[in-house]
Design an enzyme around this catalytic site. Structure first.
Site, PDB file in Angstrom:
ATOM      1  CD  GLU A 116      -3.230   5.983  -0.863  1.00  8.75           C
ATOM      2  OE1 GLU A 116      -3.627   7.073  -0.717  1.00  8.75           O
ATOM      3  OE2 GLU A 116      -1.249   6.237  -1.504  1.00  8.75           O
ATOM      4  CE  LYS A 123      -7.936  -0.383  -6.005  1.00 13.63           C
ATOM      5  NZ  LYS A 123      -6.846  -1.541  -4.440  1.00 13.63           N
ATOM      6  CB  SER A 169      -8.601  -5.901   1.291  1.00 14.27           C
ATOM      7  OG  SER A 169      -8.371  -4.041   1.021  1.00 14.27           O
ATOM      8  CE1 TYR A 192       4.831  -1.756   5.806  1.00 13.58           C
ATOM      9  CE2 TYR A 192       6.335   0.030   5.690  1.00 13.58           C
ATOM     10  CZ  TYR A 192       5.617  -0.230   6.214  1.00 13.58           C
ATOM     11  OH  TYR A 192       5.148   0.866   7.324  1.00 13.58           O
ATOM     12  CE  LYS A 250      -4.120  -0.217  -7.487  1.00 13.97           C
ATOM     13  NZ  LYS A 250      -3.401  -1.735  -7.485  1.00 13.97           N
TER      14      LYS A 250
END
Length: 341
Positions: A294, A203, A267, A60, A118
């Site tokens: 998530e 969100k 995102s 990553y 999150k």
């Protein structure tokens, strides 16, 4: 300043980062900008060895250079936790119970725990901070959460970024914020831990909804209405589940975090939703992404909580129906149109 105070100021703060993903890597980079020593636990031994040899995460944010003078990698978690002041949790919420299964409350005694997650613990419908309190008897006053608006990929590029740090103990939130402030990032402290944490969870669900509509061919006009209605749903949910007089949902830790996740190319929840909208099954989208969205787990928890409190959240319900009840995405979004204003 006294000589002792000067000496203490020069001593690096010891921080453990748990997790080897993109956000964990970004946090390691951010912390490395300041007087911090980082003990970085990563599950895969091969990644630990690679970083020790080449000073890059092979999986990553591979372009981020890891400073070997400030960062040491570990494959044994108890070694990474020894002697640190802060523990940062940066693994997907679904994996928290299994990741921490060999630990007990003694491992957290005297330490501050920071959730950079999150998401919610699946099946238990618990925020990460609540789960930590239950599992390890960790007081909320020893915890804080990191919220955006901020994507790991832009941190890697050293784009100007902002973070919100929330804790019931404002001094703790401020102290941790000071460890993050750097030439390309500013962090500020607030006390609304639950509000920030719930907003960060919801969100991601909204970003999935935005991705689904994009995959179906909807445009900017519809997405703007979708996001503005989503902010209203967040307010309705928080006012019932955890009301707070001084909460300003227009600030960056709430609205800003929602906007960047709903609109950004980085995102993963939006990307996941986009694939669903284009006809992928949930399983095939998860396999192709090779990263955790998530929002997929969170929507089931938030849907369940909203049902318990008899809260009507049309956007949440639409996403839940699509990913868990296998509802047709176009039919579900067409039905949602009637609830949006």
């Amino acid at each position: 300043m006294s000589e002792l105070a000067e000496l203490k100021k020069k001593i690096p703060t010891q921080v453990a980062v748990l997790g080897g993903g993109s956000w964990a890597t970004a946090l390691v980079k951010i912390l490395s900008e300041n007087n911090v020593k980082i003990k970085w636990w990563i599950r895969r031994k091969s990644d630990v060895e690679f970083i020790r040899k080449y000073n890059h995460n092979p999986s990553y944010l591979t372009d981020v250079a890891i400073n070997p003078r400030k960062v040491k990698t570990y494959s044994k978690m108890v070694d990474a936790l020894a002697g640190v002041e802060y523990i940062i949790l940066a693994v997907p919420a679904a994996f928290i119970p299994s990741t921490l299964k060999d630990l007990n409350k003694k491992h957290f005694e005297g330490k501050k725990v920071v959730s950079a997650i999150k998401g919610m613990i699946p099946d238990e419908n618990l925020l990460v901070t609540d789960w930590m309190e239950r599992a390890f008897n960790l007081p909320l006053g020893q915890t804080c959460v990191i919220a955006g608006p901020c994507h790991a990929e832009e941190v890697a590029l050293e784009k100007q970024s902002y973070l919100t740090i929330a804790s019931p103990d404002l001094s703790l939130a401020q102290s941790f914020s000071n460890l993050l402030n750097s030439r390309f990032l500013q962090a500020h402290a607030i006390q609304d831990l639950y509000g920030v944490e719930y907003c960060a969870v919801i969100k991601n669900i909204v970003a999935m909804a935005c991705g689904i509509t994009r995959g179906l061919g909807f445009g900017d006009n519809f997405q703007a209405v979708l996001v503005s209605n989503a902010m209203q749903e967040i307010k309705i949910f928080l006012d019932v589940v955890y009301p707070e007089k001084n909460r300003d949902l227009n600030s960056s830790g709430y609205l800003g975090d929602l906007l960047v996740t709903a609109y950004s190319q980085f995102s993963r929840n939006r990307t996941f939703g986009n694939m669903i909208g284009r006809g992928y099954s949930v399983k095939s989208a998860q396999i192709e992404m090779n990263m955790i969205a998530e929002g997929y787990y969170a929507v089931r928890s938030i849907y369940s909580i909203s049902r318990q409190h008899n809260i009507k959240l049309p956007i949440i319900e639409a996403v839940y129906n699509i990913v868990y009840e296998k509802a047709n995405p176009m039919l579900e979004m067409n039905k949602l149109k009637g609830f949006l204003k």
